[in-house]
Scaffold this motif. Structure first.
Motif, short mmCIF file in Angstrom:
data_model
loop_
_atom_site.label_atom_id
_atom_site.label_comp_id
_atom_site.label_asym_id
_atom_site.label_seq_id
_atom_site.Cartn_x
_atom_site.Cartn_y
_atom_site.Cartn_z
N UNK A 4 0.85 -1.20 0.00
CA UNK A 4 0.00 0.00 0.00
C UNK A 4 0.88 1.25 0.00
N UNK A 5 1.90 1.26 0.86
CA UNK A 5 2.80 2.42 0.93
C UNK A 5 3.55 2.61 -0.39
N UNK A 33 -9.16 2.43 0.83
CA UNK A 33 -10.00 1.37 1.38
C UNK A 33 -9.13 0.29 2.04
N UNK A 34 -8.08 -0.12 1.36
CA UNK A 34 -7.20 -1.15 1.90
C UNK A 34 -6.48 -0.67 3.14
N UNK A 35 -5.95 0.55 3.10
CA UNK A 35 -5.24 1.09 4.26
C UNK A 35 -6.18 1.27 5.45
N UNK A 36 -7.41 1.68 5.20
CA UNK A 36 -8.38 1.84 6.29
C UNK A 36 -8.70 0.50 6.94
N UNK A 37 -8.87 -0.54 6.12
CA UNK A 37 -9.13 -1.88 6.67
C UNK A 37 -7.95 -2.35 7.50
N UNK A 38 -6.73 -2.14 6.99
CA UNK A 38 -5.54 -2.53 7.74
C UNK A 38 -5.44 -1.77 9.06
N UNK A 39 -5.77 -0.49 9.04
CA UNK A 39 -5.71 0.32 10.26
C UNK A 39 -6.69 -0.20 11.30
N UNK A 41 -7.85 -3.30 11.49
CA UNK A 41 -7.42 -4.65 11.91
C UNK A 41 -6.22 -4.60 12.85
N UNK A 42 -5.26 -3.75 12.53
CA UNK A 42 -4.03 -3.72 13.32
C UNK A 42 -4.08 -2.74 14.48
N UNK A 43 -5.00 -1.78 14.42
CA UNK A 43 -5.10 -0.71 15.40
C UNK A 43 -3.77 0.04 15.53
N UNK A 44 -3.06 0.14 14.42
CA UNK A 44 -1.75 0.78 14.38
C UNK A 44 -1.91 2.25 13.98
N UNK A 45 -1.34 3.14 14.77
CA UNK A 45 -1.47 4.57 14.52
C UNK A 45 -0.80 4.99 13.21
N UNK A 46 0.33 4.39 12.88
CA UNK A 46 1.04 4.75 11.64
C UNK A 46 0.22 4.34 10.41
N UNK A 47 -0.44 3.20 10.50
CA UNK A 47 -1.28 2.75 9.38
C UNK A 47 -2.48 3.69 9.24
N UNK A 48 -3.01 4.13 10.37
CA UNK A 48 -4.12 5.09 10.34
C UNK A 48 -3.68 6.40 9.69
N UNK A 54 -3.61 9.07 2.34
CA UNK A 54 -4.13 8.60 1.05
C UNK A 54 -5.48 9.25 0.77
N UNK A 55 -6.34 9.34 1.79
CA UNK A 55 -7.64 9.97 1.60
C UNK A 55 -7.48 11.44 1.21
N UNK A 56 -6.56 12.13 1.84
CA UNK A 56 -6.33 13.54 1.51
C UNK A 56 -5.82 13.70 0.08
N UNK A 57 -4.92 12.83 -0.33
CA UNK A 57 -4.40 12.88 -1.70
C UNK A 57 -5.51 12.60 -2.71
N UNK A 58 -6.37 11.64 -2.37
CA UNK A 58 -7.48 11.30 -3.26
C UNK A 58 -8.44 12.48 -3.39
N UNK A 59 -8.74 13.15 -2.30
CA UNK A 59 -9.64 14.30 -2.34
C UNK A 59 -9.03 15.44 -3.15
N UNK A 60 -7.73 15.59 -3.08
CA UNK A 60 -7.04 16.64 -3.82
C UNK A 60 -7.08 16.38 -5.32
#
Length: 62
Positions: A4-5, A33-39, A41-48, A54-60
């Protein structure tokens, strides 16, 4: 997570008018969508943070 990264970095490098350097790369919406699911599942702050970026880039770009 690594994929994803990498795809996100490719999308940022490519910009809106050059397309993707990586063949078959998913779009930003799919990456978010994939990164959000991973965030969730992992409850990892860096993934969040990655999912948010990614969401911000997509909106831009839309």
């Amino acid at each position: 997570m690594t994929a994803v990264a990498a795809y996100f970095a490719d999308a940022l490098r490519a910009g809106a008018d050059r397309g993707h350097a990586i063949p078959g790369a998913p779009g930003l919406a799919a990456l978010h969508e994939t990164a959000s699911k991973l965030a969730r599942q992992t409850e990892d702050e860096q993934v969040r943070h990655l999912a948010t970026a990614i969401a911000q880039a997509h909106q831009t770009k839309t």
